[in-house]
Design an enzyme around this catalytic site. Structure first.
Site, mmCIF file in Angstrom:
data_model
loop_
_atom_site.group_PDB
_atom_site.id
_atom_site.type_symbol
_atom_site.label_atom_id
_atom_site.label_comp_id
_atom_site.label_asym_id
_atom_site.label_seq_id
_atom_site.Cartn_x
_atom_site.Cartn_y
_atom_site.Cartn_z
ATOM 1 N N ARG B 49 78.065 91.305 -7.159
ATOM 2 C CA ARG B 49 77.544 91.121 -8.503
ATOM 3 C C ARG B 49 76.624 92.279 -8.884
ATOM 4 O O ARG B 49 76.046 92.934 -8.023
ATOM 5 C CB ARG B 49 76.793 89.799 -8.600
ATOM 6 C CG ARG B 49 75.666 89.686 -7.606
ATOM 7 C CD ARG B 49 74.895 88.382 -7.767
ATOM 8 N NE ARG B 49 75.557 87.286 -7.055
ATOM 9 C CZ ARG B 49 74.992 86.096 -6.829
ATOM 10 N NH1 ARG B 49 73.771 85.840 -7.260
ATOM 11 N NH2 ARG B 49 75.632 85.168 -6.180
ATOM 12 N N ASP B 51 73.267 92.842 -11.599
ATOM 13 C CA ASP B 51 72.322 92.034 -12.374
ATOM 14 C C ASP B 51 72.381 92.363 -13.876
ATOM 15 O O ASP B 51 72.963 93.370 -14.277
ATOM 16 C CB ASP B 51 70.893 92.273 -11.866
ATOM 17 C CG ASP B 51 70.667 91.658 -10.491
ATOM 18 O OD1 ASP B 51 71.392 90.702 -10.138
ATOM 19 O OD2 ASP B 51 69.767 92.139 -9.771
ATOM 20 N N ARG B 194 66.681 99.026 -6.637
ATOM 21 C CA ARG B 194 65.585 99.127 -7.593
ATOM 22 C C ARG B 194 64.219 99.105 -6.893
ATOM 23 O O ARG B 194 63.268 99.743 -7.348
ATOM 24 C CB ARG B 194 65.694 98.015 -8.637
ATOM 25 C CG ARG B 194 66.884 98.252 -9.575
ATOM 26 C CD ARG B 194 67.306 97.006 -10.325
ATOM 27 N NE ARG B 194 66.226 96.494 -11.138
ATOM 28 C CZ ARG B 194 66.255 95.303 -11.735
ATOM 29 N NH1 ARG B 194 67.308 94.492 -11.585
ATOM 30 N NH2 ARG B 194 65.238 94.914 -12.462
#
Lengths: 249, 249
Positions: B49, B51, B194
């Site tokens: 996935r 985000d 991140r």
């Protein structure tokens, strides 16, 4: 003091450059920002208008300020206040008679074309689906050079005295994923670049003969040229002035 | 027949990749498009996935279709139907057991930083205002290489069995107007890139010591690392598979 402002903007969210009573315009945003920050009524004058959706990487405008600016510090302040899609790139002091529109001696535009679907395009290039013969487009573009009457590429109802423009550059180049048309001239008529690009794309796609351009120019009739391409591929990229307009910095 | 789909998308308008009951997701759009065009219920499975707000230039997903596709023609059909911000780049036939998630042996991400205001940014890069020591950031990034426990860069509540990842590339490069971090590994933990980028930017900005990274990794504690940077600078750029998953084309 009079200053030149060099500005970049993404035109997508604006009703063009020129201030309007009920429109969201780049000139309107800049007047509002500068007046607020400098605490006096500031009115900027651009080198020329850009239409709804047209972008600029280096538009130029002049304004008068009753005081003295610190170019770097004040550009930073303006940028902090302006929306994300308008940026001040430079502030330069000029002579008190310098005029962003009348003193410009050359203007340059680019028209950006993508030939494949690009999710990151964001209204920043025109998606042209069919195959293009770039060599034929460049051969045709060569006929645009020099001082000629470009009425065939002008908006039909317009208030100019004459349609003569002196084009000093007209060429297509592959740049990364984009096909970019570069055009420079002393002046441009309204809608001229988009009509020229539409005419050249018709040649590139084989819809018009490769050698048709001289006859299109000679016709001096808008209906002889191709359709205007969409605004979102167009960028004002340079406005040049004689060095004498600038104060020694 | 089972197929791999290579997909690019701009994540700004989506609640991430993974299908949700009440969310606008990339997986949901693709299922809807493929099911409509192929006239059978299609369910795609992604390599992983992404985000909300995260982009992809080359996400990979597999799906089964009761029939045979013509890769070029059907990619064109899918693209005509899909929204502007999702593009199918390729369709490739694979073995019936090939799995977009479990067979991936390397994933790559990029994180894009701009240091000046850019009106054409459009949520495609993170605007970091302070000066950065890129050499210090690259020296620190070097400590990320190899197979290590990266719990310090993982979301706190997560259901993985272990935090070991084998990082094969971690470097910053100037690319045009952007500063781009490239990172590749066999797997990534949620939020890991991140958190790593936030930690490296702290070092680049002088907020953390240049030699602090090994201790951050050793802490195995999310609070030892820097803050996560915003989603809109992050791109999934490659998912690699062993050649054996593909059918001879």
């Amino acid at each position: 003091m009079r200053y030149f402002l060099e500005i970049a903007y993404k035109g997508t969210q604006y009703n063009g450059w020129q201030i309007q009573k009920n429109g969201h315009t780049v000139q309107g945003e800049l007047n509002r920002c500068l007046s607020t920050i400098l605490r006096q009524e500031i009115e900027i004058t651009g080198s020329g208008r850009t239409d709804t959706g047209v972008h600029a990487t280096a538009q130029v405008a002049h304004f008068d300020y009753d005081g003295e600016l610190n170019p770097d510090r004040d550009a930073f302040r303006f940028n902090s206040f302006l929306p994300e899609d308008i940026a001040v790139k430079a502030i330069r002091p000029v002579h008190s008679e310098a005029h962003a529109r009348f003193d410009a001696d050359r203007r340059s535009y680019e028209y950006h074309v993508v030939q494949h679907k690009d999710p990151f395009n964001d209204h920043q290039a025109h998606h042209h689906r069919s195959a293009l013969d770039v060599e034929a487009m460049n051969n045709a573009a060569h006929h645009l050079l020099g001082r000629q009457d470009f009425e065939s590429f002008s908006k039909v109802h317009t208030d100019v005295n004459n349609f003569f423009c002196d084009i000093s550059r007209a060429e297509w180049k592959h740049e990364g994923q984009r096909l970019v048309f570069h055009i420079s001239a002393n002046r441009f008529l309204r809608n001229m670049v988009r009509a020229i690009v539409g005419t050249l794309l018709d040649i590139g796609a084989g819809k018009s003969a490769p050698d048709s351009l001289p006859a299109v120019i000679a016709a001096r009739n808008r209906s002889a040229a191709g359709k205007s391409v969409p605004a979102h591929g167009l960028y004002l990229t340079e406005v040049r002035y004689p060095a004498s307009v600038y104060l020694n910095e």
